[in-house]
Scaffold this motif. Structure first.
Motif, PDB file in Angstrom:
ATOM      1  N   THR A 166       0.824  -1.211   0.000  1.00  0.00           N
ATOM      2  CA  THR A 166       0.000   0.000   0.000  1.00  0.00           C
ATOM      3  C   THR A 166       0.855   1.255   0.000  1.00  0.00           C
ATOM      4  O   THR A 166       0.659   2.166  -0.822  1.00  0.00           O
ATOM      5  N   ILE A 167       1.819   1.338   0.923  1.00  0.00           N
ATOM      6  CA  ILE A 167       2.621   2.561   1.009  1.00  0.00           C
ATOM      7  C   ILE A 167       3.510   2.715  -0.215  1.00  0.00           C
ATOM      8  O   ILE A 167       3.734   3.842  -0.693  1.00  0.00           O
ATOM      9  N   GLY A 173       2.436   7.210  -6.603  1.00  0.00           N
ATOM     10  CA  GLY A 173       1.351   7.994  -7.176  1.00  0.00           C
ATOM     11  C   GLY A 173       0.196   7.169  -7.708  1.00  0.00           C
ATOM     12  O   GLY A 173      -0.694   7.700  -8.389  1.00  0.00           O
ATOM     13  N   VAL A 174       0.173   5.875  -7.373  1.00  0.00           N
ATOM     14  CA  VAL A 174      -0.915   4.993  -7.811  1.00  0.00           C
ATOM     15  C   VAL A 174      -2.099   5.150  -6.857  1.00  0.00           C
ATOM     16  O   VAL A 174      -1.916   5.182  -5.634  1.00  0.00           O
ATOM     17  N   LYS A 175      -3.302   5.236  -7.397  1.00  0.00           N
ATOM     18  CA  LYS A 175      -4.493   5.304  -6.551  1.00  0.00           C
ATOM     19  C   LYS A 175      -4.753   3.928  -5.937  1.00  0.00           C
ATOM     20  O   LYS A 175      -4.705   2.906  -6.626  1.00  0.00           O
ATOM     21  N   VAL A 176      -5.018   3.936  -4.641  1.00  0.00           N
ATOM     22  CA  VAL A 176      -5.261   2.697  -3.905  1.00  0.00           C
ATOM     23  C   VAL A 176      -6.575   2.846  -3.154  1.00  0.00           C
ATOM     24  O   VAL A 176      -6.813   3.880  -2.507  1.00  0.00           O
ATOM     25  N   ARG A 177      -7.400   1.814  -3.227  1.00  0.00           N
ATOM     26  CA  ARG A 177      -8.703   1.861  -2.566  1.00  0.00           C
ATOM     27  C   ARG A 177      -8.976   0.570  -1.816  1.00  0.00           C
ATOM     28  O   ARG A 177      -8.353  -0.465  -2.085  1.00  0.00           O
ATOM     29  N   LEU A 226      -8.081  -5.002  -1.177  1.00  0.00           N
ATOM     30  CA  LEU A 226      -7.137  -3.933  -1.504  1.00  0.00           C
ATOM     31  C   LEU A 226      -7.058  -3.818  -3.020  1.00  0.00           C
ATOM     32  O   LEU A 226      -6.693  -4.769  -3.709  1.00  0.00           O
ATOM     33  N   LEU A 227      -7.387  -2.646  -3.539  1.00  0.00           N
ATOM     34  CA  LEU A 227      -7.501  -2.437  -4.975  1.00  0.00           C
ATOM     35  C   LEU A 227      -6.529  -1.361  -5.430  1.00  0.00           C
ATOM     36  O   LEU A 227      -6.524  -0.255  -4.893  1.00  0.00           O
ATOM     37  N   ALA A 228      -5.708  -1.683  -6.409  1.00  0.00           N
ATOM     38  CA  ALA A 228      -4.784  -0.710  -6.989  1.00  0.00           C
ATOM     39  C   ALA A 228      -5.236  -0.383  -8.397  1.00  0.00           C
ATOM     40  O   ALA A 228      -5.555  -1.283  -9.194  1.00  0.00           O
ATOM     41  N   GLU A 229      -5.282   0.894  -8.721  1.00  0.00           N
ATOM     42  CA  GLU A 229      -5.719   1.317 -10.046  1.00  0.00           C
ATOM     43  C   GLU A 229      -4.788   0.732 -11.104  1.00  0.00           C
ATOM     44  O   GLU A 229      -3.564   0.784 -10.979  1.00  0.00           O
ATOM     45  N   ALA A 240      -6.626  -3.751 -10.412  1.00  0.00           N
ATOM     46  CA  ALA A 240      -7.942  -4.288 -10.056  1.00  0.00           C
ATOM     47  C   ALA A 240      -8.907  -4.083 -11.217  1.00  0.00           C
ATOM     48  O   ALA A 240      -8.731  -3.162 -12.034  1.00  0.00           O
ATOM     49  N   PRO A 241      -9.941  -4.914 -11.311  1.00  0.00           N
ATOM     50  CA  PRO A 241     -10.966  -4.688 -12.329  1.00  0.00           C
ATOM     51  C   PRO A 241     -11.555  -3.286 -12.212  1.00  0.00           C
ATOM     52  O   PRO A 241     -11.837  -2.822 -11.099  1.00  0.00           O
ATOM     53  N   ALA A 242     -11.723  -2.607 -13.331  1.00  0.00           N
ATOM     54  CA  ALA A 242     -12.149  -1.205 -13.325  1.00  0.00           C
ATOM     55  C   ALA A 242     -13.476  -1.021 -12.601  1.00  0.00           C
ATOM     56  O   ALA A 242     -13.654  -0.071 -11.823  1.00  0.00           O
ATOM     57  N   ALA A 243     -14.445  -1.931 -12.845  1.00  0.00           N
ATOM     58  CA  ALA A 243     -15.770  -1.783 -12.226  1.00  0.00           C
ATOM     59  C   ALA A 243     -15.678  -1.905 -10.715  1.00  0.00           C
ATOM     60  O   ALA A 243     -16.300  -1.145  -9.969  1.00  0.00           O
ATOM     61  N   GLU A 244     -14.886  -2.855 -10.261  1.00  0.00           N
ATOM     62  CA  GLU A 244     -14.722  -3.043  -8.818  1.00  0.00           C
ATOM     63  C   GLU A 244     -14.014  -1.840  -8.198  1.00  0.00           C
ATOM     64  O   GLU A 244     -14.360  -1.396  -7.098  1.00  0.00           O
ATOM     65  N   PHE A 245     -13.025  -1.302  -8.910  1.00  0.00           N
ATOM     66  CA  PHE A 245     -12.286  -0.151  -8.407  1.00  0.00           C
ATOM     67  C   PHE A 245     -13.207   1.054  -8.258  1.00  0.00           C
ATOM     68  O   PHE A 245     -13.115   1.800  -7.274  1.00  0.00           O
ATOM     69  N   GLN A 246     -14.100   1.249  -9.214  1.00  0.00           N
ATOM     70  CA  GLN A 246     -15.001   2.405  -9.171  1.00  0.00           C
ATOM     71  C   GLN A 246     -16.018   2.300  -8.049  1.00  0.00           C
ATOM     72  O   GLN A 246     -16.466   3.314  -7.505  1.00  0.00           O
ATOM     73  N   LYS A 247     -16.368   1.101  -7.656  1.00  0.00           N
ATOM     74  CA  LYS A 247     -17.375   0.901  -6.605  1.00  0.00           C
ATOM     75  C   LYS A 247     -16.765   0.791  -5.202  1.00  0.00           C
ATOM     76  O   LYS A 247     -17.469   0.452  -4.257  1.00  0.00           O
ATOM     77  N   ALA A 248     -15.492   1.093  -5.080  1.00  0.00           N
ATOM     78  CA  ALA A 248     -14.800   0.914  -3.805  1.00  0.00           C
ATOM     79  C   ALA A 248     -15.404   1.789  -2.711  1.00  0.00           C
ATOM     80  O   ALA A 248     -16.071   2.795  -2.978  1.00  0.00           O
TER      81      ALA A 248
END
Length: 838
Positions: A533-534, A540-544, A551-554, A557-565
């Motif tokens: 994560t750190i 500079g990667v978005k992490v959600r 744990l989702l990294a832009e 992770a699948p785009a749909a799952e990342f957007q619904k985080a």
């Protein structure tokens, strides 16, 4: 001609000795003189001068401290022995590992030299050990009496002049700043080790600290000394020195010959003190033979004779004690002014300074060295015997091995555990291919630790649950409490799956496996996910965090799952409170943050009055410390009572006080404005007492009394340091990655009831118990009294306060850096404090 050669040899020896500088000549005073302290560079400078003057000493570096200073070890023996150091090290190693036949071992034992280890200065505020180090070295180099010559002939002394160099410098320079002032004797206002302070002698199986790792390598991989002598300065008043035998209870995993050997060494020490007319020698008090984790105790589980002494007086100034000021009894009830079996000649008062402490330590040094010199082959062959007995015992099974599957959730921590065991000399093997034990199949890569190995006692003791024996005074008296903690089962504390295998099995095993840590994972069950994560955030990667906690990294992770985080993570902005009362729990919290590369700022009392806390920080951490101490610290003009029973000088004004009520108000505003306050154990008293949180404390930690009588609170609850079972409420961001059933470690702790009716438990008053003490079978390892007081009660509470939250840990989730199994709870809270809810 023969007489001429002897005369020439004697004259050469006298000339060589004459060239060696005495300590006073080098330092300008004799170490041990009143109110004088040698610092580290001066100390090592003397040892370097000895080396340049004699072939009886060899000085080498063996690592660097946490602050980057070089660590030195000195080998002292006859020049002929030092010329063959590798040869004698090889003998010691081969015998300690049980290699070769009995006949070969007997021959090597005769050919070898006893290896004795003496270290000084581990606890830097105990100043005399490092000050006696030059005197010990000087006598070993220059002494021409029969005893010293015999020691040099038969023994290789490994002397560590100072095992905590950073601490020695801090303490010596602090002393020089204060000596002769009203603040002489004031305590150092910070830890005397970067992370651990006094706990640097509690890290000897966990090996978190640089210093313990370097020393462990020398003890259990390089030199395998038969005697390990660790010097300290904290006997019960009015004793002048504590020496073995140790107190009850006895850990059953320590081999009986080792404990009898320790008792033999203790007897030799006591006999020498008596011959030298030095009173005040105490044994069988407080310092028990139960605990595994100190520099004198871990060697006992490695077939070595671990010796602890505690000499009176920890400061540089002398004191005079009148007979009327001596207590009638020690804390265990034994008389302090009359002879007893373990205190034959009471000290009846008088002057005591560093010089007296140094003299007592030198007596202990040479008692040990003389015994080793008189029986070198005995100690060497005994090491071989113990190793072979352990190997044979393990091959018989029950247990036969401990198996660590590497397909478990937290692979990183599993490997961390095994690596640390390997550092301490434990044999670790890796399966080359899949294998089956009973009905269970293990994949290739599974790690195996056979029980049939030289240091079997150490392995078994760390893998198995402890059952602390309840030793009572009479039928109904209180239970004797342990010297340190009661339980320390490593797989439980670290959250690692380990299978105990009872009987022999067949598997293709690699005896020299690669034990490097795996790459950080995005699996939140794995502690390394916080390293991932750190690293991603710094790149500079978005992490959600997903709605299911993933744990989702832009880009990964699948785009749909990342957007619904549910949450977007940001680099934490953490403030860790560092008081002027030298808080070890704050030090271990700092270690945890550094280990996981969490950005943080150490804040002092004045920082709570300087502007808006919320503008600077997302999270404030209060390590375990009472509310009274956090608020007020040591008040200006107050004095404290030292371990000698006498009053110490007052603290310098700039290091007095706490955060004050104004600081408390600032923390209150910080949380209301959206900040997160994380409190460990006793620090929870602050928000529980002063914030309107709907929780009721069920317990408060019990106090220790004297030599070990249990002192429980009015609820009857008492935990002297044990592993307990807990139940985790899944679905909370704080508990993501945790199994439902897990373990925590507590040395007393807190427990709460939530007293808010359900219809009011919402919004800015929402309060949840996200971890509870198990409702049954609470004790997993150690000892616990009054467990019904906390069974099923809240152990970790998340309470809303205004726009922010207070996270109350009823235990220390980062205890000594050992509780890897509960690190996730802290790190989740930290990242949640900086996260943006989506």
């Amino acid at each position: 001609m023969r007489r001429l050669r002897i005369l020439i040899a004697v004259l050469c020896s006298v000339a060589a000795v004459a060239a060696v500088p005495e300590p006073k000549e080098h330092f300008g005073f004799s170490p041990g003189d009143d109110n004088k302290l040698v610092d580290y560079s001066e100390l090592i400078g003397y040892f370097q001068k000895l080396q340049s003057s004699s072939d009886r000493i060899k000085l080498v570096t063996f690592g660097k401290t946490s602050m980057g200073k070089p660590m030195y070890m000195a080998f002292l023996s006859d020049g002929a022995n030092l010329a063959k150091l590798d040869h004698y090290r090889g003998i010691s190693r081969k015998l300690a590992l049980g290699q070769g036949s009995r006949e070969e071992a007997q021959k090597l034992s005769v050919d070898g030299k006893a290896i004795v280890w003496i270290d000084s200065g581990l606890h830097a505020s105990e100043v005399a050990p490092s000050q006696q180090a030059p005197h010990l070295a000087y006598r070993m180099v220059t002494g021409e009496d029969e005893e010293t010559r015999r020691i040099r002939k038969n023994v290789i002394l490994i002397q560590i002049p100072c095992i905590n160099p950073d601490g020695l410098d801090w303490v010596a320079h602090w002393h020089r700043k204060n000596v002769g002032s009203p603040y002489a004797g004031a305590p150092l206002p910070h830890l005397y080790h970067k992370y651990a302070g006094h706990d640097n002698n509690r890290d000897w199986y966990m090996l978190n600290l640089e210093e313990t790792r370097h020393v462990t390598r020398q003890l259990f991989q390089e030199w395998f000394p038969q005697i390990v002598y660790n010097q300290h300065q904290a006997p019960p008043f009015p004793a002048r020195i504590f020496v073995p035998p140790y107190a009850e209870p006895l850990n059953p995993n320590i081999p009986a010959p080792v404990m009898e050997g320790i008792n033999l060494i203790g007897a030799a020490m006591k006999e020498r003190f008596a011959r030298e007319n030095k009173p005040g020698i105490l044994s069988y008090w407080g310092f028990d033979a139960w605990w595994n984790g100190g520099l004198r105790s871990v060697p006992a589980f490695h077939n070595m004779h671990g010796i602890l002494t505690e000499t009176a007086g920890s400061g540089a100034a002398p004191r005079n004690t009148a007979l009327r000021d001596l207590p009638e009894r020690f804390g265990n009830g034994m008389p302090a002014r009359e002879p007893s079996v373990f205190y034959q000649r009471p000290w009846m008062g008088g002057r005591w300074g560093m010089r007296e402490a140094v003299d007592y330590m030198l007596t202990a040094d040479f008692a040990i060295l003389d015994l080793a010199a008189s029986r070198p082959s005995h100690f060497l062959f005994k090491a071989w015997e113990l190793a072979t007995v352990n190997m044979e015992l393990g091959r018989k099974g029950k247990p036969y091995a401990y198996v660590v599957p590497m397909d478990q959730g937290d692979k990183y921590t599993a490997m961390e555990m095994v690596r640390r065991l390997s550092m301490a000399g434990i044999t670790v093997q890796r399966a080359k291919s899949a294998f089956t034990i009973g009905a269970k199949q293990y994949p290739a890569g599974t790690l195996v630790m056979p029980a049939g190995q030289p240091f079997r006692p150490y392995l078994v003791d760390l893998m198995e649950p402890q059952k602390y024996p309840e030793i009572k005074t009479g039928q109904t008296g209180p239970t004797k409490r342990p010297y340190d903690v009661a339980g320390w089962t490593l797989p439980m504390m670290m959250g690692v799956q380990v299978d105990r295998i009872e009987e022999r099995f067949e598997a293709a095993l690699d005896n020299d496996p690669d034990l490097r840590l795996p790459a950080p994972s995005l699996d939140r069950r794995d502690n390394s996910s916080f390293l991932a994560t750190i690293d991603l955030l710094k790149q500079g990667v978005k992490v959600r965090w997903g709605v299911d906690g993933a744990l989702l990294a832009e880009g990964k992770a699948p785009a749909a799952e990342f957007q619904k985080a549910a949450y977007e993570l940001r680099a934490p902005r953490v403030a860790l409170y560092e008081p002027y009362t030298a808080n070890m729990d704050a030090g271990w919290t700092q270690w945890l943050l550094d280990y996981f590369r969490v950005p943080y700022t150490m804040v002092r009392n004045g920082d709570f009055q300087n502007g808006s806390l919320r503008a600077k920080y997302d999270t404030i951490i209060l390590a375990s410390q009472t509310a009274q101490s956090i608020l007020h610290g040591t008040r200006e003009g107050e004095t404290s009572t030292g371990r000698s029973g006498q009053t110490d000088s007052r603290q310098r004004p700039e290091y007095t006080g706490g955060i004050t009520l104004a600081g408390l108000a600032a923390i209150d505003e910080f949380v209301k404005a959206g900040g997160t306050l994380i409190c460990f154990d006793t620090a929870t008293e602050l928000p529980v007492q002063f914030f309107p949180l709907p929780v009721t404390a069920r317990i408060r930690a019990a106090a220790a009394t004297g030599d070990g009588a249990e002192s429980s609170n009015n609820s009857g609850f008492y935990s002297p340091g044990s592993v307990l079972r807990m139940t985790v409420e899944n679905g909370s961001p704080l508990t993501a990655g945790m199994p439902r059933d897990a373990h925590l470690f507590t040395t007393g702790g807190q427990a709460w009831d939530i007293n808010l009716m359900s219809e009011f438990n919402k919004g800015d008053r929402e309060t949840k118990a996200v971890v509870r003490y198990a409702s049954k079978d609470l004790l997993a390892s150690g000892w616990l009294s009054g467990e019904r007081t906390i069974t099923g009660k809240a152990a970790l509470v998340q309470a809303r306060h205004g726009q922010g939250q207070v996270v109350l840990f009823g235990f220390r989730p980062q205890f000594r850096g050992q509780t890897f199994g509960t690190f996730k709870l802290v790190l989740n809270a930290i990242y949640l404090g900086s996260a943006k809810k989506l």
